[in-house]
Scaffold this motif. Structure first.
Motif, PDB file in Angstrom:
ATOM      1  N   THR A  36       0.817  -1.219   0.000  1.00  0.00           N
ATOM      2  CA  THR A  36       0.000   0.000   0.000  1.00  0.00           C
ATOM      3  C   THR A  36       0.848   1.266   0.000  1.00  0.00           C
ATOM      4  OG1 THR A  36      -0.195  -0.001   2.420  1.00  0.00           O
ATOM      5  CG2 THR A  36      -1.965  -1.085   1.179  1.00  0.00           C
ATOM      6  N   HIS A  37       1.961   1.256   0.772  1.00  0.00           N
ATOM      7  CA  HIS A  37       2.829   2.443   0.797  1.00  0.00           C
ATOM      8  C   HIS A  37       4.169   2.112   1.431  1.00  0.00           C
ATOM      9  CE1 HIS A  37       0.947   2.609   4.782  1.00  0.00           C
ATOM     10  NE2 HIS A  37       1.903   3.435   5.178  1.00  0.00           N
ATOM     11  N   GLY A  38       5.079   3.082   1.382  1.00  0.00           N
ATOM     12  CA  GLY A  38       6.481   2.821   1.697  1.00  0.00           C
ATOM     13  C   GLY A  38       6.881   2.750   3.157  1.00  0.00           C
TER      14      GLY A  38
ATOM     15  N   ALA B 214       7.803   1.487   6.817  1.00  0.00           N
ATOM     16  CA  ALA B 214       8.454   0.206   7.107  1.00  0.00           C
ATOM     17  C   ALA B 214       7.513  -0.841   7.700  1.00  0.00           C
ATOM     18  CB  ALA B 214       9.636   0.439   8.043  1.00  0.00           C
ATOM     19  N   ASP B 215       6.416  -0.424   8.315  1.00  0.00           N
ATOM     20  CA  ASP B 215       5.510  -1.446   8.864  1.00  0.00           C
ATOM     21  C   ASP B 215       4.601  -2.038   7.774  1.00  0.00           C
ATOM     22  OD1 ASP B 215       4.354   1.174   8.858  1.00  0.00           O
ATOM     23  OD2 ASP B 215       2.767   0.537  10.226  1.00  0.00           O
ATOM     24  N   HIS B 216       4.669  -1.519   6.570  1.00  0.00           N
ATOM     25  CA  HIS B 216       3.880  -2.043   5.442  1.00  0.00           C
ATOM     26  C   HIS B 216       4.785  -2.604   4.346  1.00  0.00           C
ATOM     27  CE1 HIS B 216       0.067  -0.184   6.823  1.00  0.00           C
ATOM     28  NE2 HIS B 216       0.934   0.561   7.473  1.00  0.00           N
ATOM     29  N   ALA B 217       5.872  -1.901   4.083  1.00  0.00           N
ATOM     30  CA  ALA B 217       6.780  -2.268   2.989  1.00  0.00           C
ATOM     31  C   ALA B 217       8.052  -2.840   3.581  1.00  0.00           C
ATOM     32  CB  ALA B 217       7.094  -1.013   2.172  1.00  0.00           C
TER      33      ALA B 217
ATOM     34  N   GLY C  28      -4.873   0.468   3.730  1.00  0.00           N
ATOM     35  CA  GLY C  28      -3.530   0.806   4.191  1.00  0.00           C
ATOM     36  C   GLY C  28      -3.717   1.957   5.170  1.00  0.00           C
ATOM     37  N   ASP C  29      -2.736   2.830   5.305  1.00  0.00           N
ATOM     38  CA  ASP C  29      -2.918   4.016   6.145  1.00  0.00           C
ATOM     39  C   ASP C  29      -3.525   5.120   5.285  1.00  0.00           C
ATOM     40  OD1 ASP C  29      -1.678   2.614   8.148  1.00  0.00           O
ATOM     41  OD2 ASP C  29       0.274   3.578   7.874  1.00  0.00           O
ATOM     42  N   TYR C  30      -4.356   5.944   5.880  1.00  0.00           N
ATOM     43  CA  TYR C  30      -4.946   7.025   5.086  1.00  0.00           C
ATOM     44  C   TYR C  30      -5.316   8.225   5.924  1.00  0.00           C
ATOM     45  CZ  TYR C  30      -9.761   5.995   6.646  1.00  0.00           C
ATOM     46  OH  TYR C  30     -10.909   5.811   7.391  1.00  0.00           O
TER      47      TYR C  30
ATOM     48  N   ASP D  31      -0.524  12.044   9.681  1.00  0.00           N
ATOM     49  CA  ASP D  31      -0.863  11.596   8.335  1.00  0.00           C
ATOM     50  C   ASP D  31      -1.916  10.485   8.350  1.00  0.00           C
ATOM     51  OD1 ASP D  31       0.628  13.422   6.899  1.00  0.00           O
ATOM     52  OD2 ASP D  31       2.464  12.269   7.157  1.00  0.00           O
ATOM     53  N   HIS D  32      -2.524  10.281   9.519  1.00  0.00           N
ATOM     54  CA  HIS D  32      -3.601   9.300   9.647  1.00  0.00           C
ATOM     55  C   HIS D  32      -4.938  10.013   9.851  1.00  0.00           C
ATOM     56  CE1 HIS D  32      -1.153   5.622  10.181  1.00  0.00           C
ATOM     57  NE2 HIS D  32      -0.269   6.438  10.714  1.00  0.00           N
ATOM     58  N   ALA D  33      -6.005   9.303   9.519  1.00  0.00           N
ATOM     59  CA  ALA D  33      -7.350   9.797   9.792  1.00  0.00           C
ATOM     60  C   ALA D  33      -7.548   9.931  11.298  1.00  0.00           C
ATOM     61  CB  ALA D  33      -8.364   8.805   9.223  1.00  0.00           C
TER      62      ALA D  33
ATOM     63  N   THR E 119      -8.377  -2.625  11.731  1.00  0.00           N
ATOM     64  CA  THR E 119      -7.042  -3.106  12.018  1.00  0.00           C
ATOM     65  C   THR E 119      -6.139  -1.966  12.448  1.00  0.00           C
ATOM     66  OG1 THR E 119      -5.066  -4.043  10.976  1.00  0.00           O
ATOM     67  CG2 THR E 119      -6.584  -2.950   9.519  1.00  0.00           C
ATOM     68  N   HIS E 120      -4.955  -2.336  12.996  1.00  0.00           N
ATOM     69  CA  HIS E 120      -3.903  -1.351  13.026  1.00  0.00           C
ATOM     70  C   HIS E 120      -4.144  -0.271  14.061  1.00  0.00           C
ATOM     71  CE1 HIS E 120      -0.975   0.024   9.763  1.00  0.00           C
ATOM     72  NE2 HIS E 120      -0.723   0.829  10.749  1.00  0.00           N
ATOM     73  N   GLY E 121      -4.446  -0.658  15.284  1.00  0.00           N
ATOM     74  CA  GLY E 121      -4.570   0.400  16.282  1.00  0.00           C
ATOM     75  C   GLY E 121      -5.637   0.113  17.308  1.00  0.00           C
TER      76      GLY E 121
ATOM     77  N   GLU F  20       5.697   3.969  12.260  1.00  0.00           N
ATOM     78  CA  GLU F  20       6.837   4.701  11.741  1.00  0.00           C
ATOM     79  C   GLU F  20       6.348   6.098  11.423  1.00  0.00           C
ATOM     80  OE1 GLU F  20       8.214   3.823   7.758  1.00  0.00           O
ATOM     81  OE2 GLU F  20      10.086   4.874   8.112  1.00  0.00           O
ATOM     82  N   ASP F  21       5.056   6.197  11.308  1.00  0.00           N
ATOM     83  CA  ASP F  21       4.474   7.279  10.517  1.00  0.00           C
ATOM     84  C   ASP F  21       3.340   8.018  11.171  1.00  0.00           C
ATOM     85  OD1 ASP F  21       3.247   4.751  10.497  1.00  0.00           O
ATOM     86  OD2 ASP F  21       1.918   5.444   8.960  1.00  0.00           O
ATOM     87  N   ASP F  22       3.251   7.987  12.493  1.00  0.00           N
ATOM     88  CA  ASP F  22       2.105   8.632  13.119  1.00  0.00           C
ATOM     89  C   ASP F  22       2.172  10.142  12.965  1.00  0.00           C
ATOM     90  OD1 ASP F  22       4.265   9.104  14.678  1.00  0.00           O
ATOM     91  OD2 ASP F  22       3.658   7.705  16.240  1.00  0.00           O
TER      92      ASP F  22
HETATM   93 ZN   LIG Z   1       0.953   1.993   9.141  1.00  0.00          ZN
END
Ligand SMILES: [Zn+2]
Ligand SMILES: [Zn+2]
Length: 334
Positions: free
Chosen positions: A36-38, A40-43, A114-116, A281-283, A303-305, A332-334
């Motif tokens: 879904t995106h770069g 590290a927890d996804h890619a 993914g994350d959005y 960068d998250h909803a 998922t994811h949280g 990595e990306d909150d």
């Molecule tokens: Zn994530």
């Protein structure tokens, strides 16, 4: 007739698309990964074949080197996978190249976010609402207390901090992929044309953004500068550099941190942050619940949280939902 959605199986290390023999964001190396995106927890590295947007492929190449096989997926282009599954990558509004993945098979439509986020971001394409039968959503900030403020307000705080402290500099901790570039682009949008100083780890990713057409203005490496050069300026570094030896080269830095978690009292103090900036960068909660309504799926997987509050919200609003336990999804990306 088989059970609905039985062709997709959530495992702790990723979502298995069974007839396609492919995995979404797997936490271990697989033959075919859809990414879904770069972040590290996804890619992760080590997959044989990767299908992702061209931007995500270049981010992964920068981090892990060239995979055996890389299949670029342009936004909106439908790709036939094995076993009669179609995949379409759609913008997720999270970071450059981030995608939701729409899977179609056996008359069913599944969207994996993914994350959005739903907020405007000058460094990536906006989230595209896509109706579906099953919606698999992240819930990093899935509690009603999370209401991310407008980014203009947080950027304003940063700009006034350096205006009132011309002999110091503002040192902003921001994740190297996404957050750093978004802050730089928002500073430019707010009219800040001065050079912005960056840590080496951030500079590499900024160059990649620029190669993909995202303009970030005049960026300079901190290492090329003296303390005096840096007075009154903004310095962007990874969060790990905030309290380490690296920052000794800076003139009396105002320590700032840009993260969705900065909205929580105590978090800033824990990290010795003088200027907390709630930039995510998250909803946030409202974006998560609005999006569940907008896509209007007959079933939602969370998922994811923080799944519990969102599950309860779905129950109250008579939407079917269940929580997935995926491992290794840490910010990595909150
Ligand atoms: Zn994530
Ligand atoms: Zn992410």
């Amino acid at each position: 007739m088989s059970e609905p959605f039985s062709w997709i199986r959530p495992e702790p290390w990723g979502i298995h698309v069974i007839p396609a023999q492919a995995w979404i964001d797997p936490a271990r190396a697989v033959d075919h990964a859809l990414i879904t995106h770069g972040h590290a927890d996804h890619a992760r590295g080590g997959h044989i074949k990767i299908t992702a947007t061209p931007e995500t492929l270049s981010i992964m190449k920068l981090r892990y080197g060239t995979p055996k096989e890389a299949k670029p997926a342009e936004y909106g282009e439908t790709l036939p996978l094995k076993g009669g599954v179609n995949a379409t990558f759609l913008p997720a509004g999270h970071v450059l190249g981030s995608a939701q993945i729409l899977l179609e098979h056996a008359g069913e439509r599944i969207v994996i976010t993914g994350d959005y986020k739903r907020r405007n971001d000058p460094t990536c394409q906006p989230f595209k609402v896509t109706t579906c039968d099953l919606f698999i959503t992240e819930a990093t900030f899935g509690l009603p207390v999370f209401m991310h403020p407008p980014i203009e307000q947080e950027i304003g705080k940063l700009l006034s901090a350096i205006e009132s402290n011309p002999d110091r500099c503002a040192q902003v901790g921001a994740y190297a992929l996404g957050k750093a570039q978004r802050i730089i682009a928002e500073l430019r949008r707010a009219g800040h044309q001065n050079p912005i100083y960056v840590h080496g780890a951030i500079e590499k990713m900024c160059r990649l953004y620029e190669e993909h057409g995202i303009k970030l203005g005049n960026l300079q490496l901190v290492t090329d500068r003296t303390k005096n050069d840096l007075r009154g300026s903004i310095v962007i570094c990874p969060p790990s550099a905030l309290n380490d030896r690296w920052s000794r080269r800076l003139p009396e830095p105002i320590t700032a941190m840009a993260s969705g978690w900065m909205g929580i009292r105590g978090r800033a103090r824990q990290r010795n942050v003088e200027l907390p900036l709630t930039i995510s960068d998250h909803a946030d909660w409202e974006e998560l619940t609005d999006t569940i309504c907008d896509v209007d799926a007959s079933e939602n997987w969370i998922t994811h949280g923080r799944e519990e509050a969102l599950l309860r919200w779905c129950e109250i609003h008579q939407r079917r939902a269940q929580a997935l336990a995926l491992i290794g999804r840490e910010d990595e990306d909150d």
